[in-house]
Enzyme design. Sequence first.
Site, PDB file in Angstrom:
ATOM      1  N   HIS A  20       0.843  -1.208   0.000  1.00 48.74           N
ATOM      2  CA  HIS A  20       0.000   0.000   0.000  1.00 48.74           C
ATOM      3  C   HIS A  20       0.874   1.254   0.000  1.00 48.74           C
ATOM      4  O   HIS A  20       0.620   2.200  -0.752  1.00 48.74           O
ATOM      5  CB  HIS A  20      -0.895   0.037   1.251  1.00 48.74           C
ATOM      6  CG  HIS A  20      -1.951  -1.023   1.285  1.00 48.74           C
ATOM      7  ND1 HIS A  20      -2.144  -1.843   2.362  1.00 48.74           N
ATOM      8  CD2 HIS A  20      -2.886  -1.385   0.373  1.00 48.74           C
ATOM      9  CE1 HIS A  20      -3.156  -2.675   2.119  1.00 48.74           C
ATOM     10  NE2 HIS A  20      -3.615  -2.416   0.918  1.00 48.74           N
ATOM     11  N   LYS A  44     -15.954  -7.378   6.352  1.00 49.86           N
ATOM     12  CA  LYS A  44     -14.891  -8.363   6.551  1.00 49.86           C
ATOM     13  C   LYS A  44     -14.542  -8.457   8.030  1.00 49.86           C
ATOM     14  O   LYS A  44     -14.759  -7.515   8.780  1.00 49.86           O
ATOM     15  CB  LYS A  44     -13.640  -7.921   5.780  1.00 49.86           C
ATOM     16  CG  LYS A  44     -13.812  -7.939   4.286  1.00 49.86           C
ATOM     17  CD  LYS A  44     -12.538  -7.425   3.654  1.00 49.86           C
ATOM     18  CE  LYS A  44     -12.706  -7.215   2.157  1.00 49.86           C
ATOM     19  NZ  LYS A  44     -11.552  -6.537   1.569  1.00 49.86           N
ATOM     20  N   ARG A  93      -1.761  -6.310  -8.508  1.00 49.47           N
ATOM     21  CA  ARG A  93      -0.637  -7.221  -8.286  1.00 49.47           C
ATOM     22  C   ARG A  93      -0.581  -8.344  -9.303  1.00 49.47           C
ATOM     23  O   ARG A  93       0.494  -8.837  -9.623  1.00 49.47           O
ATOM     24  CB  ARG A  93      -0.742  -7.849  -6.883  1.00 49.47           C
ATOM     25  CG  ARG A  93      -0.524  -6.894  -5.734  1.00 49.47           C
ATOM     26  CD  ARG A  93      -1.051  -7.459  -4.448  1.00 49.47           C
ATOM     27  NE  ARG A  93      -2.485  -7.698  -4.567  1.00 49.47           N
ATOM     28  CZ  ARG A  93      -3.283  -8.042  -3.562  1.00 49.47           C
ATOM     29  NH1 ARG A  93      -2.787  -8.235  -2.355  1.00 49.47           N
ATOM     30  NH2 ARG A  93      -4.572  -8.218  -3.754  1.00 49.47           N
TER      31      ARG A  93
HETATM   32  O1  PNS Z   1      -8.650  -2.888  -0.032  1.00 49.84           O
HETATM   33  P1  PNS Z   1      -9.858  -3.467  -0.699  1.00 49.84           P
HETATM   34  O2  PNS Z   1     -10.692  -4.212   0.311  1.00 49.84           O
HETATM   35  O3  PNS Z   1      -9.496  -4.296  -1.885  1.00 49.84           O
HETATM   36  O4  PNS Z   1     -10.730  -2.208  -1.214  1.00 49.84           O
HETATM   37  C1  PNS Z   1     -11.988  -2.395  -1.835  1.00 49.84           C
HETATM   38  C2  PNS Z   1     -12.724  -1.048  -2.033  1.00 49.84           C
HETATM   39  C3  PNS Z   1     -12.788  -0.280  -0.726  1.00 49.84           C
HETATM   40  C4  PNS Z   1     -12.009  -0.219  -3.068  1.00 49.84           C
HETATM   41  C5  PNS Z   1     -14.161  -1.372  -2.560  1.00 49.84           C
HETATM   42  O5  PNS Z   1     -14.731  -2.374  -1.779  1.00 49.84           O
HETATM   43  C6  PNS Z   1     -15.088  -0.157  -2.552  1.00 49.84           C
HETATM   44  O6  PNS Z   1     -14.899   0.785  -3.277  1.00 49.84           O
HETATM   45  N1  PNS Z   1     -16.108  -0.194  -1.679  1.00 49.84           N
HETATM   46  C7  PNS Z   1     -17.061   0.893  -1.509  1.00 49.84           C
HETATM   47  C8  PNS Z   1     -18.463   0.457  -1.918  1.00 49.84           C
HETATM   48  C9  PNS Z   1     -18.650   0.591  -3.412  1.00 49.84           C
HETATM   49  O7  PNS Z   1     -18.545   1.659  -3.981  1.00 49.84           O
HETATM   50  N2  PNS Z   1     -18.976  -0.557  -4.097  1.00 49.84           N
HETATM   51  C10 PNS Z   1     -19.273  -0.578  -5.514  1.00 49.84           C
HETATM   52  C11 PNS Z   1     -18.070  -0.642  -6.395  1.00 49.84           C
HETATM   53  S1  PNS Z   1     -17.207  -2.157  -6.264  1.00 49.84           S
END
Ligand code: PNS
Length: 165
Positions: A20, A44, A93
């Site tokens: 990150h 989660k 990745r």
């Molecule tokens: O670190 P992660 O868990 O891979 O991040 C995932 C994240 C936070 C980018 C994704 O879950 C997100 O954007 N969540 C917010 C809800 C949302 O907008 N969902 C619709 C698009 S996937």
Amino acid sequence: MPNSLVAIYPGSFDPPTNGHLDVISRGARLVNHLIVAVLQNTHKNSLFTIGERAEMLKEITAHLTNVEIDSFDGLLVDYAVRRNTSTILRGIRSVSDYETESQMALLNRRMRPETETLFLTASAEHSFLSSRMVKEIITLGGDASVFVPEPVMRRLQAKSHSAKE
Ligand code: PNS
């Protein structure tokens, strides 16, 4: 500032890893202002609270003057509207990351057409690294110090000590 590019780097960051931090450091060189946004509405099994994750992110990015740490709940595209930007930054990745990331990027663009997602390829030394694996290593008594920044390692150690008490 005219044409100032603001991007959001969203994620769970439970905990933030060297991978990150690599994306944040490289992303911060590409944009004028980078908002690292911790997702609040996570289902989660989380190890750290949102506040703890934000604090760790603040500590490890203190040297990056154009990086801001924030948190959000709800849809990312709605948060982007609130933050007055359409640019999302994500790291990739592997091919499997590409599949989920391209799906998210397309969904976000369908919901808000001006949304653009920029992808940075993970540095080779971080391409196998994930927060989930770091949590597993710590839970099983291993040493994760090469995978996370030092302030994160300290908090991981504190968590595993308090879990043993
Ligand atoms: O670190 P992660 O868990 O891979 O991040 C995932 C994240 C936070 C980018 C994704 O879950 C997100 O954007 N969540 C917010 C809800 C949302 O907008 N969902 C619709 C698009 S996937």
